[in-house]
Design a protein around this motif. Structure first.
Motif, PDB file in Angstrom:
ATOM      1  N   MET A 258     -10.404   1.160   3.325  1.00  0.00           N
ATOM      2  CA  MET A 258     -11.847   1.303   3.094  1.00  0.00           C
ATOM      3  C   MET A 258     -12.156   2.457   2.145  1.00  0.00           C
ATOM      4  SD  MET A 258     -14.157   0.676   6.429  1.00  0.00           S
ATOM      5  CE  MET A 258     -13.179   1.676   7.528  1.00  0.00           C
ATOM      6  N   ILE A 259     -11.578   3.630   2.443  1.00  0.00           N
ATOM      7  CA  ILE A 259     -11.948   4.838   1.700  1.00  0.00           C
ATOM      8  C   ILE A 259     -11.282   4.897   0.324  1.00  0.00           C
ATOM      9  CG2 ILE A 259     -11.852   7.378   1.715  1.00  0.00           C
ATOM     10  CD1 ILE A 259     -12.223   7.327   4.684  1.00  0.00           C
ATOM     11  N   LEU A 260     -10.032   4.418   0.257  1.00  0.00           N
ATOM     12  CA  LEU A 260      -9.261   4.625  -0.971  1.00  0.00           C
ATOM     13  C   LEU A 260      -9.239   3.416  -1.904  1.00  0.00           C
ATOM     14  CD1 LEU A 260      -6.247   6.533   0.627  1.00  0.00           C
ATOM     15  CD2 LEU A 260      -8.151   7.525  -0.662  1.00  0.00           C
ATOM     16  N   ARG A 261      -9.934   2.330  -1.517  1.00  0.00           N
ATOM     17  CA  ARG A 261      -9.928   1.158  -2.385  1.00  0.00           C
ATOM     18  C   ARG A 261     -10.526   1.507  -3.752  1.00  0.00           C
ATOM     19  NH1 ARG A 261      -8.369  -3.295  -1.229  1.00  0.00           N
ATOM     20  NH2 ARG A 261      -8.834  -3.137   0.985  1.00  0.00           N
ATOM     21  N   GLY A 262      -9.825   1.127  -4.789  1.00  0.00           N
ATOM     22  CA  GLY A 262     -10.318   1.417  -6.135  1.00  0.00           C
ATOM     23  C   GLY A 262      -9.800   2.721  -6.698  1.00  0.00           C
TER      24      GLY A 262
ATOM     25  N   THR B 280      -9.786  10.497   4.496  1.00  0.00           N
ATOM     26  CA  THR B 280      -9.090   9.394   5.168  1.00  0.00           C
ATOM     27  C   THR B 280      -8.379   9.889   6.433  1.00  0.00           C
ATOM     28  OG1 THR B 280      -8.727   8.325   3.057  1.00  0.00           O
ATOM     29  CG2 THR B 280      -7.354   7.593   4.895  1.00  0.00           C
ATOM     30  N   ILE B 281      -7.622  10.983   6.276  1.00  0.00           N
ATOM     31  CA  ILE B 281      -6.864  11.526   7.418  1.00  0.00           C
ATOM     32  C   ILE B 281      -7.840  11.943   8.527  1.00  0.00           C
ATOM     33  CG2 ILE B 281      -5.178  13.257   8.140  1.00  0.00           C
ATOM     34  CD1 ILE B 281      -4.121  11.330   6.027  1.00  0.00           C
ATOM     35  N   GLY B 282      -8.907  12.635   8.140  1.00  0.00           N
ATOM     36  CA  GLY B 282      -9.893  13.092   9.136  1.00  0.00           C
ATOM     37  C   GLY B 282     -10.503  11.919   9.890  1.00  0.00           C
ATOM     38  N   ALA B 283     -10.926  10.911   9.154  1.00  0.00           N
ATOM     39  CA  ALA B 283     -11.563   9.750   9.793  1.00  0.00           C
ATOM     40  C   ALA B 283     -10.571   8.989  10.661  1.00  0.00           C
ATOM     41  CB  ALA B 283     -12.139   8.826   8.717  1.00  0.00           C
ATOM     42  N   ALA B 284      -9.317   8.870  10.174  1.00  0.00           N
ATOM     43  CA  ALA B 284      -8.311   8.149  10.956  1.00  0.00           C
ATOM     44  C   ALA B 284      -8.057   8.869  12.279  1.00  0.00           C
ATOM     45  CB  ALA B 284      -7.017   8.029  10.154  1.00  0.00           C
ATOM     46  N   LEU B 285      -8.048  10.190  12.235  1.00  0.00           N
ATOM     47  CA  LEU B 285      -7.803  10.939  13.479  1.00  0.00           C
ATOM     48  C   LEU B 285      -8.898  10.681  14.496  1.00  0.00           C
ATOM     49  CD1 LEU B 285      -6.259  14.200  12.071  1.00  0.00           C
ATOM     50  CD2 LEU B 285      -5.271  12.746  13.847  1.00  0.00           C
ATOM     51  N   VAL B 286     -10.159  10.640  14.046  1.00  0.00           N
ATOM     52  CA  VAL B 286     -11.252  10.347  14.991  1.00  0.00           C
ATOM     53  C   VAL B 286     -11.025   8.979  15.621  1.00  0.00           C
ATOM     54  CG1 VAL B 286     -13.729   9.955  15.238  1.00  0.00           C
ATOM     55  CG2 VAL B 286     -12.911  11.800  13.763  1.00  0.00           C
ATOM     56  N   GLY B 287     -10.696   8.003  14.784  1.00  0.00           N
ATOM     57  CA  GLY B 287     -10.504   6.652  15.298  1.00  0.00           C
ATOM     58  C   GLY B 287      -9.327   6.561  16.261  1.00  0.00           C
ATOM     59  N   ILE B 288      -8.218   7.186  15.886  1.00  0.00           N
ATOM     60  CA  ILE B 288      -6.992   7.028  16.666  1.00  0.00           C
ATOM     61  C   ILE B 288      -7.061   7.819  17.967  1.00  0.00           C
ATOM     62  CG2 ILE B 288      -4.542   7.646  16.654  1.00  0.00           C
ATOM     63  CD1 ILE B 288      -4.573   6.697  13.696  1.00  0.00           C
TER      64      ILE B 288
ATOM     65  N   GLU C  46       0.837  -1.202   0.000  1.00  0.00           N
ATOM     66  CA  GLU C  46       0.000   0.000   0.000  1.00  0.00           C
ATOM     67  C   GLU C  46       0.877   1.261   0.000  1.00  0.00           C
ATOM     68  OE1 GLU C  46      -0.627  -2.651   1.775  1.00  0.00           O
ATOM     69  OE2 GLU C  46      -2.792  -3.082   1.814  1.00  0.00           O
ATOM     70  N   LEU C  47       1.939   1.213   0.832  1.00  0.00           N
ATOM     71  CA  LEU C  47       2.825   2.372   0.922  1.00  0.00           C
ATOM     72  C   LEU C  47       3.491   2.658  -0.413  1.00  0.00           C
ATOM     73  CD1 LEU C  47       4.485   1.740   4.385  1.00  0.00           C
ATOM     74  CD2 LEU C  47       3.064   3.686   3.744  1.00  0.00           C
ATOM     75  N   ALA C  48       3.898   1.588  -1.102  1.00  0.00           N
ATOM     76  CA  ALA C  48       4.572   1.786  -2.388  1.00  0.00           C
ATOM     77  C   ALA C  48       3.604   2.391  -3.396  1.00  0.00           C
ATOM     78  CB  ALA C  48       5.106   0.448  -2.895  1.00  0.00           C
TER      79      ALA C  48
ATOM     80  N   TYR D 277      -5.158   3.381  10.894  1.00  0.00           N
ATOM     81  CA  TYR D 277      -4.927   4.264   9.744  1.00  0.00           C
ATOM     82  C   TYR D 277      -5.022   3.499   8.433  1.00  0.00           C
ATOM     83  CZ  TYR D 277      -2.352   7.664   6.824  1.00  0.00           C
ATOM     84  OH  TYR D 277      -1.965   8.542   5.851  1.00  0.00           O
ATOM     85  N   PHE D 278      -4.296   2.386   8.347  1.00  0.00           N
ATOM     86  CA  PHE D 278      -4.288   1.661   7.083  1.00  0.00           C
ATOM     87  C   PHE D 278      -5.621   0.971   6.798  1.00  0.00           C
ATOM     88  CE2 PHE D 278       0.322   2.169   7.516  1.00  0.00           C
ATOM     89  CZ  PHE D 278       0.605   2.641   6.252  1.00  0.00           C
ATOM     90  N   SER D 279      -6.341   0.569   7.847  1.00  0.00           N
ATOM     91  CA  SER D 279      -7.659  -0.037   7.613  1.00  0.00           C
ATOM     92  C   SER D 279      -8.629   0.995   7.057  1.00  0.00           C
ATOM     93  CB  SER D 279      -8.211  -0.607   8.929  1.00  0.00           C
ATOM     94  OG  SER D 279      -7.267  -1.451   9.520  1.00  0.00           O
TER      95      SER D 279
END
Lengths: 456, 456
Positions: free
Chosen positions: B449-453, B393-401, B303-305, B443-445
């Motif tokens: 979810m959001i960036l798949r495709g 993605t960043i916004g949602a990850a921050l809420v989760g983390i 994913e990182l690559a 973060y990666f989960s």
């Protein structure tokens, strides 16, 4: 309502106060803390006045202001009037303007004057902490007369173990006599014959409570007099108030070190929005600071794209810098608070932290190299053809970042103190943020040096 | 050497002790701390015995053991014999076996017995903190006889303000009389007539000093008796010892919260290798824990690559989780230490931390989205064609983390307590490490979810 009505317990009093019959004051306070506000207020109102006063005076009692506000106003005023004036002032501090306006006019003129005076001092100062209920005698009295006076006023004084001897004309503080010396004196001896030899240790009304605590501790006192410029005793701060203040300060320091504003109330008593305010401020500031890491990473985006393997170790390396910084900051916060070190000693600390940081970084660097080499050789992960150089990069970066973390973590409390802030405002998250941004730059610079021509 | 020789100052005494003539004890101690060891020992040896004893008794005096060891042995023994036995024991604690073997036989039998007894209690317990120099009288004495007794023994007792009344036959503790009540009694009154009504608050010799402090504070005592199973008073812990112990505990707690073993000495007095040992242990443990981040990152290497842009925000997102966790931990450490919350209250805290974490995460999420959108629109950085999804993605990850950070940071002290550890062993770096690993997975989960495709 006359005094007799106030002393008569409210209806249903027996059933309300019954559960407290077998408790000492401290246990009764704990029980009261578990009740709902209205039930606790009713219970407190139902207790005999001296008992209720004693409970209200305990710093462990939660919701003191709310309880007083929820009681019949005349009873609330009776309780406040009988309380030690410093504790009564603490309660009044918690009341809003309306409640104060209703209550204060019902107090006796003396209590009103004392409380209004104490209310005027800023929180965390000697003035805010002191009580005006101390024993003072003119310096021309004898030991016997002083003892007789103490027997008469004992019940209304917070402590009688330190007796303040005043000039009979100017009423300025002349000397302090301790009770233990007083009782060894002969009744007809002048009081000054049993006084201490050293001049009394006094504090200014504006002095911070932490400094007051240090003085009380240094001189092993039970109380310290608070004086004005003419050396008139305005009040005294007793060791039990200092004990409470120190515990409060410890809590504040831990909260601040955790990266938030200190709470002034127990966790479960803070409202949702107040809690948010205490935490969101610093969290946002740190977040804005940490955004610089995104900027730094953007700057190295090309390198990252070419060598994704470098990103694998970013969290590991950055956290090590933050952790070593947090250690150093915790050390220096306390050393400065305890006055073990002065501002001018900063360079001595810097000279110690550099070799300490290098050695700690080397230890972590060796651990990291062992990890990379063994994962590679055991086939657990393939770090690419230049894995030896990668291991070297990570090891060297750790030395650099841990040294930088230790150094900046130890200097931060000095810098804050130099700028006039409390060194205890330095928090672990703040140090981590500081080190994270620089850590990335150190990491990529070392990577550029070692990996140029191979991975980069 | 006879007593007279010991009392005679050593040669050159006048010039050594002269600088201290105008200092009070606390200032003299501070001066002594600045001298070299040999000069400080000579100075202490040159002072009149009572002055030297007073200075050795100050907890602020550094190198107490080294100073005593560096003095002529007879003088050292004379000083130890005259010191309060709890303070003398502290000094003996700092001596090595050889020095103890030389010194202890020179002490009087009583001093020797008291010190050897006190040496046997573990550090940080009531036993280690107590002094055996208290006032006790049989319960069949009168007020007058008690007062006369106190006048005679006053100089050799640490405090005379609490008088312990013992059963004349079993010598078990019956009651406590405070000096302030004693002096209000008539000389011919039985001592028990002026005693307190409540049964005396006592502690066991093994009780931790933090609990002793809580009891002294709760009951506003100047001293608390330490008793054995038969209720014999073994000693007392005074409020000034507790003040010192609390300050020591605060230092230890801050060091531990900073992620290291607590130092027992001032910063500048710790040797290089001792300092390394105190810091390297936890730093290495945290480092090994943090290595899991490298494993997590390896897991997401593909994913990182594909989306290097995701790496830009890793430090930002991870540090926010650590910071919110550190805040929550600092709150709960203190709430548990102050007994505001019990172990069974953990779920109430969890129920508060989840909405608090979500809100705090949302605040940071909005800040992050603003940053990404404005950088993109202002042309400061190009986050690629899917920059809106990236911002989400960043916004949602921050809420989760941040929610996970707040929750796990608040639960950690409960878990430690449940496992029998001190909740104050939870440190900011430990929480950060805990949250970092999980934070990456969150973060990666969310990114998947959001960036798949699109990006992934």
């Amino acid at each position: 309502m006359n005094q007799k009505d106030l002393l008569r317990p409210v209806a249903d009093a027996a059933s309300l106060s019954a559960p407290l019959d077998n408790f000492n004051t401290a246990d009764a306070v704990e029980f009261l803390n578990t009740l709902s506000l209205s039930r606790a207020a009713d219970t407190l109102a139902a207790l005999p006045l001296p008992r209720a006063v004693k409970m209200l005076e305990q710093p462990e009692l939660n919701r003191g202001g709310d309880l007083v506000a929820a009681m019949p106003v005349a009873r609330a005023a009776a309780l406040l009037g009988l309380m030690a004036d410093d504790r009564a002032t603490d309660i009044v501090h918690e009341l809003d303007e309306d409640e104060r306006a209703r209550l204060i006019p019902l107090l006796s003129p003396e209590a009103r004057k004392a409380i209004q005076q104490l209310l005027s001092y800023p929180a965390h100062t000697a003035g805010a902490l002191m009580t005006t209920e101390f024993v003072s005698v003119p310096s021309d009295w004898t030991v016997g007369r002083t003892l007789q006076h103490i027997r008469e006023v004992e019940r209304t004084r917070e402590t009688v173990y330190a007796i303040y001897v005043l000039d009979p004309h100017t009423r300025a503080l002349v000397q302090v006599v301790t009770m233990r010396r007083l009782i060894t004196g002969l009744p007809e001896e002048p009081i000054l014959d049993v006084a201490q030899v050293n001049p009394p240790v006094t504090v200014d009304v504006q002095l911070d409570q932490e400094e007051v605590a240090q003085l009380i501790r240094r001189h092993d006192l039970l109380a310290i007099p608070v004086v004005d410029a003419q050396h008139h005793v305005l009040g005294i701060v007793t060791v039990d108030d200092i004990l409470d203040a120190l515990i409060e300060e410890s809590t504040e320091d831990v909260h601040k070190f955790g990266g938030m504003e200190a709470l002034e109330k127990p966790y479960m008593q803070i409202g949702f929005f107040e809690m948010l305010r205490k935490r969101a401020g610093w969290l946002s500031v740190l977040f804005l600071g940490e955004m610089l890491t995104a900027s730094a990473m953007q700057h190295y985006e090309d390198e990252l794209a070419r060598a994704v393997v470098l990103t694998l170790f970013i969290p590991l390396i950055m956290s090590s810098g933050g952790n070593s910084g947090s250690q150093a900051t915790s050390l220096l916060i306390r050393s400065l608070a305890l006055r073990e070190l002065r501002l001018r000693d900063w360079w001595k600390v810097a000279l110690r932290e550099v070799p300490t940081g290098i050695t700690l970084g080397a230890i972590l660097g060796v651990l990291a190299i062992i990890r990379i080499v063994s994962w590679q050789l055991l086939g657990l992960h393939d770090y690419g053809e230049h894995w030896q150089l990668l291991a070297l990069t990570i090891g060297a970066a750790l030395v650099g970042i841990v040294t930088f973390g230790s150094l900046s973590g130890s200097m931060l409390p000095f810098i804050l103190k130099r700028l006039g802030f409390d060194p205890a405002s330095a928090s672990a998250p703040f140090v981590a943020t500081l080190v994270d941004v620089t850590g990335l730059v150190i990491y990529f610079s070392i990577a550029a040096m070692i990996l140029r021509g191979t991975l980069l």
